[in-house]
Design an enzyme around this catalytic site. Structure first.
Site, PDB file in Angstrom:
ATOM      1  N   ASN A  63     -41.144 131.274 -34.059  1.00 54.24           N
ATOM      2  CA  ASN A  63     -40.165 130.528 -33.259  1.00 54.24           C
ATOM      3  C   ASN A  63     -38.844 130.446 -34.027  1.00 54.24           C
ATOM      4  O   ASN A  63     -38.852 130.277 -35.253  1.00 54.24           O
ATOM      5  CB  ASN A  63     -40.742 129.107 -33.066  1.00 54.24           C
ATOM      6  CG  ASN A  63     -40.050 128.267 -32.039  1.00 54.24           C
ATOM      7  OD1 ASN A  63     -39.810 128.706 -30.910  1.00 54.24           O
ATOM      8  ND2 ASN A  63     -39.709 127.035 -32.411  1.00 54.24           N
ATOM      9  N   HIS A 114     -31.300 126.262 -28.049  1.00 61.14           N
ATOM     10  CA  HIS A 114     -30.368 125.138 -28.233  1.00 61.14           C
ATOM     11  C   HIS A 114     -28.948 125.673 -28.027  1.00 61.14           C
ATOM     12  O   HIS A 114     -28.410 126.381 -28.896  1.00 61.14           O
ATOM     13  CB  HIS A 114     -30.499 124.551 -29.645  1.00 61.14           C
ATOM     14  CG  HIS A 114     -31.812 123.891 -29.897  1.00 61.14           C
ATOM     15  ND1 HIS A 114     -32.206 122.751 -29.222  1.00 61.14           N
ATOM     16  CD2 HIS A 114     -32.834 124.211 -30.724  1.00 61.14           C
ATOM     17  CE1 HIS A 114     -33.411 122.383 -29.649  1.00 61.14           C
ATOM     18  NE2 HIS A 114     -33.821 123.263 -30.550  1.00 61.14           N
ATOM     19  N   ASP A 151     -31.976 123.017 -24.663  1.00 62.16           N
ATOM     20  CA  ASP A 151     -31.058 121.932 -24.323  1.00 62.16           C
ATOM     21  C   ASP A 151     -29.642 122.482 -24.459  1.00 62.16           C
ATOM     22  O   ASP A 151     -29.424 123.515 -25.085  1.00 62.16           O
ATOM     23  CB  ASP A 151     -31.275 120.638 -25.126  1.00 62.16           C
ATOM     24  CG  ASP A 151     -31.225 120.782 -26.635  1.00 62.16           C
ATOM     25  OD1 ASP A 151     -30.701 121.797 -27.135  1.00 62.16           O
ATOM     26  OD2 ASP A 151     -31.694 119.855 -27.330  1.00 62.16           O
ATOM     27  N   GLU A 206     -37.313 125.333 -26.686  1.00 57.34           N
ATOM     28  CA  GLU A 206     -36.623 124.069 -27.034  1.00 57.34           C
ATOM     29  C   GLU A 206     -35.278 123.959 -26.315  1.00 57.34           C
ATOM     30  O   GLU A 206     -34.273 123.561 -26.915  1.00 57.34           O
ATOM     31  CB  GLU A 206     -36.392 123.994 -28.557  1.00 57.34           C
ATOM     32  CG  GLU A 206     -37.646 124.126 -29.394  1.00 57.34           C
ATOM     33  CD  GLU A 206     -37.428 123.952 -30.895  1.00 57.34           C
ATOM     34  OE1 GLU A 206     -36.364 123.441 -31.293  1.00 57.34           O
ATOM     35  OE2 GLU A 206     -38.334 124.327 -31.665  1.00 57.34           O
ATOM     36  N   GLU A 218     -38.352 129.142 -37.759  1.00 54.59           N
ATOM     37  CA  GLU A 218     -37.018 129.284 -38.367  1.00 54.59           C
ATOM     38  C   GLU A 218     -37.071 130.009 -39.710  1.00 54.59           C
ATOM     39  O   GLU A 218     -36.496 129.554 -40.700  1.00 54.59           O
ATOM     40  CB  GLU A 218     -36.352 127.903 -38.474  1.00 54.59           C
ATOM     41  CG  GLU A 218     -36.238 127.245 -37.101  1.00 54.59           C
ATOM     42  CD  GLU A 218     -35.700 125.818 -37.107  1.00 54.59           C
ATOM     43  OE1 GLU A 218     -35.390 125.284 -38.185  1.00 54.59           O
ATOM     44  OE2 GLU A 218     -35.602 125.234 -36.008  1.00 54.59           O
TER      45      GLU A 218
HETATM   46  O1  9MR Z   1     -35.979 116.866 -32.314  1.00 53.65           O
HETATM   47  C1  9MR Z   1     -36.448 116.804 -33.648  1.00 53.65           C
HETATM   48  C2  9MR Z   1     -35.856 115.586 -34.342  1.00 53.65           C
HETATM   49  O2  9MR Z   1     -36.359 114.384 -33.775  1.00 53.65           O
HETATM   50  C3  9MR Z   1     -36.151 115.653 -35.833  1.00 53.65           C
HETATM   51  O3  9MR Z   1     -35.477 114.608 -36.496  1.00 53.65           O
HETATM   52  C4  9MR Z   1     -35.698 117.002 -36.369  1.00 53.65           C
HETATM   53  C5  9MR Z   1     -35.948 117.123 -37.847  1.00 53.65           C
HETATM   54  O4  9MR Z   1     -35.446 118.304 -38.370  1.00 53.65           O
HETATM   55  O5  9MR Z   1     -36.368 118.045 -35.681  1.00 53.65           O
HETATM   56  C6  9MR Z   1     -36.033 118.083 -34.354  1.00 53.65           C
HETATM   57  O6  9MR Z   1     -36.655 119.165 -33.711  1.00 53.65           O
HETATM   58  C7  9MR Z   1     -36.281 120.465 -34.186  1.00 53.65           C
HETATM   59  C8  9MR Z   1     -37.487 121.367 -33.999  1.00 53.65           C
HETATM   60  O7  9MR Z   1     -38.613 120.821 -34.624  1.00 53.65           O
HETATM   61  C9  9MR Z   1     -37.201 122.766 -34.519  1.00 53.65           C
HETATM   62  N1  9MR Z   1     -36.002 123.308 -33.940  1.00 53.65           N
HETATM   63  C10 9MR Z   1     -34.814 122.470 -33.966  1.00 53.65           C
HETATM   64  C11 9MR Z   1     -35.140 121.085 -33.384  1.00 53.65           C
HETATM   65  C12 9MR Z   1     -33.882 120.223 -33.330  1.00 53.65           C
HETATM   66  O8  9MR Z   1     -33.415 119.965 -34.606  1.00 53.65           O
END
Ligand code: 9MR
Length: 366
Positions: A215, A251, A282, A280, A174
């Site tokens: 990513n 997402h 969903d 990722e 990101e």
């Molecule tokens: O799914 C993850 C969640 O459990 C955490 O609290 C969160 C913290 O920022 O991160 C989520 O995963 C993220 C991933 O690491 C990077 N891309 C976005 C995902 C969803 O927020």
């Protein structure tokens, strides 16, 4: 694959999915693979991972380690349905080094062992990010040189710890804003844009065999952000920075149209000589869910997967969790949820059937 073939695949897939939603028996989360014995595979008994193998695309899931420890159906489905896994949180910096210089590897080691036991590959996630950093780092006052050393050591230690066990690392996560400028993170502010190339070089030194990815989200189609990323990857490749792939998070939300130019976007990365992956996936829905939204969700998952199947060097498709029982979505998007392939009772949804049909149709694939 030619454009004409792509169009034919998309049209044929839509027809098969529509038919299958009416006629197919419901698959279960714990589907086991049938032995082949030289007969054509009975696809109904194959897991997503096995269906993916027939197309050359790995099918993975993010894994929540608390759920894996406490919930037997979750563990069974994670073990049998997928051919790769990504730690949802336990390889992030705040998890592995909550106190400076003191590492907590156990949960991530457990996932690596789980993957090995189930013949799965592991996507490492993630080394350099603006989020989920330990407090000692964000609250500390470090000079740029100190911060550079801290980042170097973090990458060297973490990649070194898992050396030989990680298939793909999300090295940088990101790094861009939606307008294509670089995100004003602690890394950009303190180290300048060169932190990205440095991170890839350091990761490569620590594990020369791991495939190294950048990513991001909102880069599914061709847009300002994905084009900026394309330009960056092009420059890094020209400078011989060891970057191997681009992760497209995927997402989505049914209230916005899924981009239909995913294969065009991913295809241009083929031309740069890097791999791509949906990392990722969903598709969230505003609750409560009606049948139209459920079918729109199936279509969106399908659009994402087809974008990968149509791209020569798209190597894997990972869902960000597979059951609504454990999902990051409701906690972040108020009033939204139901984003996964299975409901909270592990019943498969239309989206699960749709992506199975995409995989069946795409075999033998690349
Ligand atoms: O799914 C993850 C969640 O459990 C955490 O609290 C969160 C913290 O920022 O991160 C989520 O995963 C993220 C991933 O690491 C990077 N891309 C976005 C995902 C969803 O927020």
């Amino acid at each position: 694959m030619t454009k004409a073939n792509r169009t034919a695949l998309i049209a044929a897939t839509a027809a098969v999915v529509a038919a299958s939603l009416c006629t197919l028996p419901q698959a279960t989360a714990s589907a086991h693979d049938a032995p082949h014995h030289g007969r054509p595979a009975d696809t109904a008994s194959l897991s997503l991972g096995s269906l993916g193998d027939r197309t050359g695309v790995r099918i993975g899931t993010a894994v929540d380690m608390a759920a894996l420890a406490a919930d037997a159906p979750y563990k069974a489905a994670a073990a049998t349905e997928f051919s790769s896994v990504t730690p949802e949180n336990v390889m992030k910096w705040e998890s592995v080094e909550p106190t400076r210089g003191s590492y907590t590897w156990a949960p991530a080691d457990q996932l690596v062992a789980f993957a090995r036991a189930n013949h799965q590959l592991v996507r490492g996630h993630t080394l350099v990010w603006h989020s989920q950093l330990p407090g000692w780092l964000t609250a500390g006052s470090f000079t740029p040189d100190e911060l550079r050393d801290i980042l170097h050591r973090h990458i060297t230690d973490e990649v070194g710890h898992f050396r030989g066990q990680i298939w793909q690392w999300d090295v940088v996560n990101e790094a861009f804003n939606d307008d294509g400028t670089l995100r004003n993170s602690i890394w950009l502010q303190e180290l300048g844009p060169g932190y990205i190339a440095d991170a890839f070089r350091w990761a490569h030194e620590a594990d020369p065999k791991a495939k190294l990815f950048i990513n991001d989200y909102n880069i599914e189609g061709v847009n300002a952000k994905s084009t900026a990323l394309y330009d960056l990857v092009s420059r890094l490749r020209a400078e011989h920075v060891p970057i191997d792939g681009v992760g497209v998070q995927g997402h989505l939300d049914v209230q916005y149209p899924a981009p239909h130019d995913i294969a065009d976007n991913l295809g241009r990365f083929d031309e740069l000589g890097v791999q791509t992956a949906i990392t990722e996936a969903d598709v969230r829905i505003t609750m409560p869910v009606d049948n139209t939204e459920r079918e729109a969700q199936a279509e969106a998952y399908s659009v994402l997967l087809q974008g990968c199947l149509l791209t020569e060097h798209c190597t894997d498709f990972t869902v960000w969790g597979f059951t609504d029982k454990y999902s990051w979505v409701p906690g972040v998007f108020t009033g939204e949820g139901s984003a996964n392939l299975f409901d909270e009772n592990y019943r498969p949804k239309s989206a699960y059937t749709a992506i199975r049909q995409d995989l069946i149709l795409a075999a033998p694939g690349k």
